[in-house]
Design a protein around this motif. Structure first.
Motif, mmCIF file in Angstrom:
data_model
loop_
_atom_site.group_PDB
_atom_site.id
_atom_site.type_symbol
_atom_site.label_atom_id
_atom_site.label_comp_id
_atom_site.label_asym_id
_atom_site.label_seq_id
_atom_site.Cartn_x
_atom_site.Cartn_y
_atom_site.Cartn_z
ATOM 1 N N ALA A 88 0.791 -1.227 0.000
ATOM 2 C CA ALA A 88 0.000 0.000 0.000
ATOM 3 C C ALA A 88 0.825 1.279 0.000
ATOM 4 O O ALA A 88 0.259 2.360 -0.069
ATOM 5 N N ILE A 89 2.174 1.196 0.074
ATOM 6 C CA ILE A 89 2.954 2.431 0.192
ATOM 7 C C ILE A 89 4.353 2.282 -0.412
ATOM 8 O O ILE A 89 4.984 1.237 -0.271
ATOM 9 N N ASP A 90 4.794 3.326 -1.092
ATOM 10 C CA ASP A 90 6.143 3.428 -1.645
ATOM 11 C C ASP A 90 6.834 4.630 -1.023
ATOM 12 O O ASP A 90 6.215 5.684 -0.828
ATOM 13 N N LEU A 91 8.127 4.487 -0.754
ATOM 14 C CA LEU A 91 8.980 5.610 -0.382
ATOM 15 C C LEU A 91 9.596 6.113 -1.677
ATOM 16 O O LEU A 91 10.136 5.315 -2.451
ATOM 17 N N ILE A 92 9.492 7.419 -1.951
ATOM 18 C CA ILE A 92 10.000 7.954 -3.212
ATOM 19 C C ILE A 92 11.047 9.037 -2.965
ATOM 20 O O ILE A 92 10.992 9.759 -1.972
ATOM 21 N N GLY A 93 11.992 9.117 -3.885
ATOM 22 C CA GLY A 93 12.992 10.168 -3.892
ATOM 23 C C GLY A 93 13.144 10.676 -5.320
ATOM 24 O O GLY A 93 13.084 9.879 -6.267
ATOM 25 N N GLU A 94 13.282 11.979 -5.486
ATOM 26 C CA GLU A 94 13.373 12.571 -6.818
ATOM 27 C C GLU A 94 14.402 13.694 -6.845
ATOM 28 O O GLU A 94 14.588 14.392 -5.848
ATOM 29 N N VAL A 95 15.056 13.862 -7.992
ATOM 30 C CA VAL A 95 15.888 15.026 -8.275
ATOM 31 C C VAL A 95 15.496 15.523 -9.654
ATOM 32 O O VAL A 95 15.189 14.727 -10.548
ATOM 33 N N ALA A 96 15.482 16.856 -9.828
ATOM 34 C CA ALA A 96 15.021 17.413 -11.102
ATOM 35 C C ALA A 96 15.719 18.722 -11.415
ATOM 36 O O ALA A 96 16.071 19.491 -10.512
ATOM 37 N N TYR A 97 15.887 18.965 -12.694
ATOM 38 C CA TYR A 97 16.271 20.270 -13.220
ATOM 39 C C TYR A 97 14.972 21.040 -13.373
ATOM 40 O O TYR A 97 13.987 20.511 -13.897
ATOM 41 N N ARG A 113 4.141 7.608 -1.511
ATOM 42 C CA ARG A 113 3.028 7.477 -2.455
ATOM 43 C C ARG A 113 2.364 6.150 -2.153
ATOM 44 O O ARG A 113 3.041 5.134 -2.013
ATOM 45 N N GLY A 114 1.050 6.167 -2.014
ATOM 46 C CA GLY A 114 0.366 4.935 -1.641
ATOM 47 C C GLY A 114 -1.106 4.965 -1.962
ATOM 48 O O GLY A 114 -1.611 5.875 -2.628
ATOM 49 N N ASN A 115 -1.798 3.936 -1.472
ATOM 50 C CA ASN A 115 -3.222 3.775 -1.730
ATOM 51 C C ASN A 115 -4.012 3.816 -0.432
ATOM 52 O O ASN A 115 -3.684 3.096 0.508
ATOM 53 N N PHE A 116 -5.053 4.659 -0.406
ATOM 54 C CA PHE A 116 -6.035 4.597 0.670
ATOM 55 C C PHE A 116 -6.980 3.428 0.405
ATOM 56 O O PHE A 116 -7.330 2.684 1.298
ATOM 57 N N THR A 117 -7.434 3.333 -0.855
ATOM 58 C CA THR A 117 -8.297 2.255 -1.312
ATOM 59 C C THR A 117 -7.801 1.819 -2.689
ATOM 60 O O THR A 117 -6.836 2.374 -3.210
ATOM 61 N N GLU A 118 -8.472 0.871 -3.287
ATOM 62 C CA GLU A 118 -8.092 0.396 -4.618
ATOM 63 C C GLU A 118 -8.141 1.526 -5.653
ATOM 64 O O GLU A 118 -7.328 1.577 -6.568
ATOM 65 N N ASN A 119 -9.062 2.472 -5.491
ATOM 66 C CA ASN A 119 -9.230 3.550 -6.472
ATOM 67 C C ASN A 119 -8.698 4.899 -6.020
ATOM 68 O O ASN A 119 -8.690 5.840 -6.810
ATOM 69 N N LEU A 120 -8.284 5.038 -4.769
ATOM 70 C CA LEU A 120 -7.851 6.331 -4.253
ATOM 71 C C LEU A 120 -6.394 6.266 -3.808
ATOM 72 O O LEU A 120 -6.036 5.532 -2.890
ATOM 73 N N GLU A 121 -5.562 7.044 -4.487
ATOM 74 C CA GLU A 121 -4.119 7.070 -4.253
ATOM 75 C C GLU A 121 -3.722 8.438 -3.704
ATOM 76 O O GLU A 121 -4.345 9.443 -4.015
ATOM 77 N N TYR A 122 -2.655 8.486 -2.900
ATOM 78 C CA TYR A 122 -2.170 9.745 -2.353
ATOM 79 C C TYR A 122 -0.673 9.885 -2.614
ATOM 80 O O TYR A 122 0.037 8.907 -2.859
ATOM 81 N N ILE A 123 -0.199 11.133 -2.521
ATOM 82 C CA ILE A 123 1.225 11.425 -2.571
ATOM 83 C C ILE A 123 1.489 12.566 -1.595
ATOM 84 O O ILE A 123 0.670 13.488 -1.462
ATOM 85 N N ALA A 124 2.609 12.488 -0.892
ATOM 86 C CA ALA A 124 3.036 13.560 0.020
ATOM 87 C C ALA A 124 4.557 13.639 -0.068
ATOM 88 O O ALA A 124 5.241 12.617 0.066
ATOM 89 N N LYS A 125 5.083 14.847 -0.322
ATOM 90 C CA LYS A 125 6.523 15.021 -0.497
ATOM 91 C C LYS A 125 6.998 16.280 0.218
ATOM 92 O O LYS A 125 6.276 17.273 0.282
ATOM 93 N N ALA A 126 8.228 16.219 0.717
ATOM 94 C CA ALA A 126 8.943 17.403 1.184
ATOM 95 C C ALA A 126 9.951 17.742 0.094
ATOM 96 O O ALA A 126 10.649 16.863 -0.409
ATOM 97 N N ASN A 127 10.002 19.016 -0.305
ATOM 98 C CA ASN A 127 10.837 19.448 -1.423
ATOM 99 C C ASN A 127 11.841 20.501 -0.976
ATOM 100 O O ASN A 127 11.526 21.373 -0.173
ATOM 101 N N TYR A 128 13.027 20.429 -1.544
ATOM 102 C CA TYR A 128 14.013 21.493 -1.427
ATOM 103 C C TYR A 128 14.312 21.955 -2.845
ATOM 104 O O TYR A 128 14.602 21.136 -3.725
#
Length: 176
Positions: A88-97, A113-128
């Protein structure tokens, strides 16, 4: 007998865990509408491509804003990695130009990034982010996706920035 039952239970669970991982596709195309603090709004596109089953993915976005005066654009091109912590949950890391109209810089993010239910997904990130002539700052991103079919979904996202204002994005996503 116990070994056989455990093997059967494990074999039966494998398709379920594969299905859960497929729910969070890192390969998608999305048409978006966005707004910065309600002052600027406009249309854009974003997408992502998973690099096989490695957990790595590439992503990009472009958003054109207009307030009746000079246009303002935001663009990103980057790579990320998703580590599956559970079904139900992934830990994500990103770098971007990043390209903020005529200024450029970079962004680094960590989140879930994960799933609350089969059809409802969420994402939450801290950015620098560190943008030339804008300086550096920390922001937070929160979003939802409602999937009304295996391919199609509606997304909503907000990036909270105390100094420069919030960026709101709504989109129609096709996941592959």
């Amino acid at each position: 007998m116990k070994k056989t039952l455990c093997a059967i239970a494990l074999a039966a669970a494998l398709p379920l865990s594969a299905n859960a991982a497929e729910q969070r596709s890192y390969t998608y195309l999305e048409g978006t509408w966005g707004s910065i603090e309600g002052d600027l709004d406009g249309f854009g596109a974003r997408g992502s491509v998973a690099f096989g089953q490695s957990g790595a993915y590439g992503f990009g976005s472009y958003q054109q804003f207009d307030d009746g005066g000079p246009d303002f654009s935001l663009g990103e091109l980057g790579v990320g990695y998703a580590l599956e912590l559970s079904d139900a949950i992934d830990l994500i890391g990103e770098v971007a130009y990043v390209d903020y109209d005529v200024e450029n810089g970079h962004r680094a993010s960590v989140g879930v990034r994960g799933n609350f239910t089969e059809n409802l997904e969420y994402i939450a990130k801290a950015n620098y982010r560190d943008i030339q002539n804008f300086g550096d700052d920390f922001t937070a991103t929160a979003g939802l996706q409602y999937k009304f079919s295996p391919i199609w979904g509606v997304t909503g996202e907000v990036e909270f920035d105390g100094e420069d204002g919030e960026i709101y994005t709504v989109g129609l996503r096709a996941s592959f």
